[in-house]
Write a protein that holds these residues in place. Sequence first.
Motif, PDB file in Angstrom:
ATOM      1  N   SER A 228      52.532   8.219 -16.588  1.00  0.00           N
ATOM      2  CA  SER A 228      51.371   8.647 -16.855  1.00  0.00           C
ATOM      3  C   SER A 228      50.452   8.845 -15.465  1.00  0.00           C
ATOM      4  O   SER A 228      49.272   9.065 -15.601  1.00  0.00           O
ATOM      5  CB  SER A 228      50.678   7.279 -17.416  1.00  0.00           C
ATOM      6  N   PHE A 229      51.098   8.781 -14.552  1.00  0.00           N
ATOM      7  CA  PHE A 229      50.319   8.947 -13.258  1.00  0.00           C
ATOM      8  C   PHE A 229      49.755  10.434 -13.051  1.00  0.00           C
ATOM      9  O   PHE A 229      50.753  11.262 -13.015  1.00  0.00           O
ATOM     10  CB  PHE A 229      51.076   8.277 -11.942  1.00  0.00           C
ATOM     11  N   ARG A 230      48.507  10.578 -12.595  1.00  0.00           N
ATOM     12  CA  ARG A 230      48.412  12.013 -12.581  1.00  0.00           C
ATOM     13  C   ARG A 230      47.151  12.045 -11.412  1.00  0.00           C
ATOM     14  O   ARG A 230      46.160  11.345 -11.552  1.00  0.00           O
ATOM     15  CB  ARG A 230      47.652  12.511 -13.763  1.00  0.00           C
ATOM     16  N   ILE A 231      47.141  12.877 -10.507  1.00  0.00           N
ATOM     17  CA  ILE A 231      46.282  13.202  -9.454  1.00  0.00           C
ATOM     18  C   ILE A 231      45.176  14.288 -10.098  1.00  0.00           C
ATOM     19  O   ILE A 231      45.465  15.307 -10.491  1.00  0.00           O
ATOM     20  CB  ILE A 231      46.769  13.527  -8.066  1.00  0.00           C
ATOM     21  N   GLN A 232      44.074  13.820 -10.201  1.00  0.00           N
ATOM     22  CA  GLN A 232      42.963  14.654 -10.749  1.00  0.00           C
ATOM     23  C   GLN A 232      42.398  15.638  -9.852  1.00  0.00           C
ATOM     24  O   GLN A 232      41.928  16.752 -10.528  1.00  0.00           O
ATOM     25  CB  GLN A 232      41.872  14.022 -11.583  1.00  0.00           C
ATOM     26  N   ALA A 233      42.129  15.231  -8.801  1.00  0.00           N
ATOM     27  CA  ALA A 233      41.369  16.057  -7.665  1.00  0.00           C
ATOM     28  C   ALA A 233      41.535  15.338  -6.317  1.00  0.00           C
ATOM     29  O   ALA A 233      41.965  14.214  -6.303  1.00  0.00           O
ATOM     30  CB  ALA A 233      40.014  16.263  -8.041  1.00  0.00           C
ATOM     31  N   ALA A 234      41.573  16.301  -5.202  1.00  0.00           N
ATOM     32  CA  ALA A 234      41.973  15.833  -3.856  1.00  0.00           C
ATOM     33  C   ALA A 234      41.102  16.827  -2.969  1.00  0.00           C
ATOM     34  O   ALA A 234      41.283  17.984  -3.083  1.00  0.00           O
ATOM     35  CB  ALA A 234      43.412  15.836  -3.556  1.00  0.00           C
ATOM     36  N   ILE A 235      40.605  16.398  -1.665  1.00  0.00           N
ATOM     37  CA  ILE A 235      40.187  17.021  -0.733  1.00  0.00           C
ATOM     38  C   ILE A 235      40.755  16.339   0.427  1.00  0.00           C
ATOM     39  O   ILE A 235      40.905  15.091   0.598  1.00  0.00           O
ATOM     40  CB  ILE A 235      38.720  17.112  -0.773  1.00  0.00           C
ATOM     41  N   ALA A 236      40.785  17.066   1.640  1.00  0.00           N
ATOM     42  CA  ALA A 236      40.812  16.481   2.918  1.00  0.00           C
ATOM     43  C   ALA A 236      39.664  16.951   3.872  1.00  0.00           C
ATOM     44  O   ALA A 236      39.292  18.155   3.788  1.00  0.00           O
ATOM     45  CB  ALA A 236      42.376  17.106   3.527  1.00  0.00           C
ATOM     46  N   ARG A 237      39.024  16.179   4.720  1.00  0.00           N
ATOM     47  CA  ARG A 237      37.938  16.242   5.270  1.00  0.00           C
ATOM     48  C   ARG A 237      38.142  15.495   6.832  1.00  0.00           C
ATOM     49  O   ARG A 237      38.906  14.572   6.829  1.00  0.00           O
ATOM     50  CB  ARG A 237      36.701  15.772   4.730  1.00  0.00           C
TER      51      ARG A 237
ATOM     52  N   ALA B 118      40.951  12.257   9.918  1.00  0.00           N
ATOM     53  CA  ALA B 118      40.745  12.911   8.782  1.00  0.00           C
ATOM     54  C   ALA B 118      40.761  11.796   7.756  1.00  0.00           C
ATOM     55  O   ALA B 118      41.489  10.776   7.646  1.00  0.00           O
ATOM     56  CB  ALA B 118      41.498  14.189   8.447  1.00  0.00           C
ATOM     57  N   VAL B 119      40.316  12.179   6.718  1.00  0.00           N
ATOM     58  CA  VAL B 119      40.356  11.421   5.358  1.00  0.00           C
ATOM     59  C   VAL B 119      40.765  12.273   4.169  1.00  0.00           C
ATOM     60  O   VAL B 119      40.219  13.391   4.043  1.00  0.00           O
ATOM     61  CB  VAL B 119      38.963  10.475   5.174  1.00  0.00           C
ATOM     62  N   VAL B 120      41.644  11.692   3.363  1.00  0.00           N
ATOM     63  CA  VAL B 120      41.882  12.517   1.954  1.00  0.00           C
ATOM     64  C   VAL B 120      41.347  11.502   1.120  1.00  0.00           C
ATOM     65  O   VAL B 120      41.790  10.513   1.030  1.00  0.00           O
ATOM     66  CB  VAL B 120      43.540  12.533   1.834  1.00  0.00           C
ATOM     67  N   HIS B 121      40.573  12.353   0.247  1.00  0.00           N
ATOM     68  CA  HIS B 121      39.894  11.526  -0.902  1.00  0.00           C
ATOM     69  C   HIS B 121      40.666  12.051  -2.061  1.00  0.00           C
ATOM     70  O   HIS B 121      40.768  13.287  -2.363  1.00  0.00           O
ATOM     71  CB  HIS B 121      38.361  12.167  -0.860  1.00  0.00           C
ATOM     72  N   LEU B 122      41.020  11.205  -2.995  1.00  0.00           N
ATOM     73  CA  LEU B 122      41.927  11.515  -4.146  1.00  0.00           C
ATOM     74  C   LEU B 122      41.121  10.666  -5.507  1.00  0.00           C
ATOM     75  O   LEU B 122      40.866   9.565  -5.382  1.00  0.00           O
ATOM     76  CB  LEU B 122      43.412  10.969  -4.131  1.00  0.00           C
ATOM     77  N   VAL B 123      41.102  11.478  -6.632  1.00  0.00           N
ATOM     78  CA  VAL B 123      40.624  11.111  -7.663  1.00  0.00           C
ATOM     79  C   VAL B 123      41.849  11.003  -8.560  1.00  0.00           C
ATOM     80  O   VAL B 123      42.665  12.034  -8.630  1.00  0.00           O
ATOM     81  CB  VAL B 123      39.512  11.655  -8.347  1.00  0.00           C
ATOM     82  N   TRP B 124      42.222   9.861  -9.468  1.00  0.00           N
ATOM     83  CA  TRP B 124      43.364   9.963 -10.035  1.00  0.00           C
ATOM     84  C   TRP B 124      43.326   9.214 -11.173  1.00  0.00           C
ATOM     85  O   TRP B 124      42.167   8.401 -11.697  1.00  0.00           O
ATOM     86  CB  TRP B 124      44.537   9.538  -9.259  1.00  0.00           C
TER      87      TRP B 124
END
Length: 153
Positions: free
Chosen positions: A93-102, A110-116
């Motif tokens: 059931s695990f799913r990454i919905q969105a991700a950005i690296a800035r 750097a930081v990776v922001h993940l929405v899951w």
Amino acid sequence: MSTRSSAAPTSSAPPSVQSALPPHGEGAAGDRFIQHNLEAAWPADLPAVDERVLLGAGRALLRADATGIGRTAWPQVFPPTGQAVTPAFATASFRIQAAIARRGTSPDTAVVHLVWAGTDRGGAFTDLRVTDWHFTRTSAKKGAATWTAQPRT
């Protein structure tokens, strides 16, 4: 003779406000909206190659953290304890919905922001969870730079 008014009708109702996020529980169909909003809120500021590397690492770290799978690849983040790790979220059931690296607070961070989304051990599904992973750039041999994940503090 009839006359028409070009004035718009007046109303005391507020204009409708539409959320930038998909409705709760939209599923994978809503992920592209989340990705779009994340990118719009924080424009890209890293070279494309760095962003690609960081996104891959951030996704792998999140999967390892949430499901327990792949933790051995990240000993600096998940030190060996000698004990089995019970995953907090079901792999299926695990799913990454969105991700950005800035870029982080300095040129070498750097930081990776993940929405899951995922279903926890208790069976509760939650989407729009947010996790940040921080990285530091280190110089490797022959001048190539690598990104090293930082343990959570």
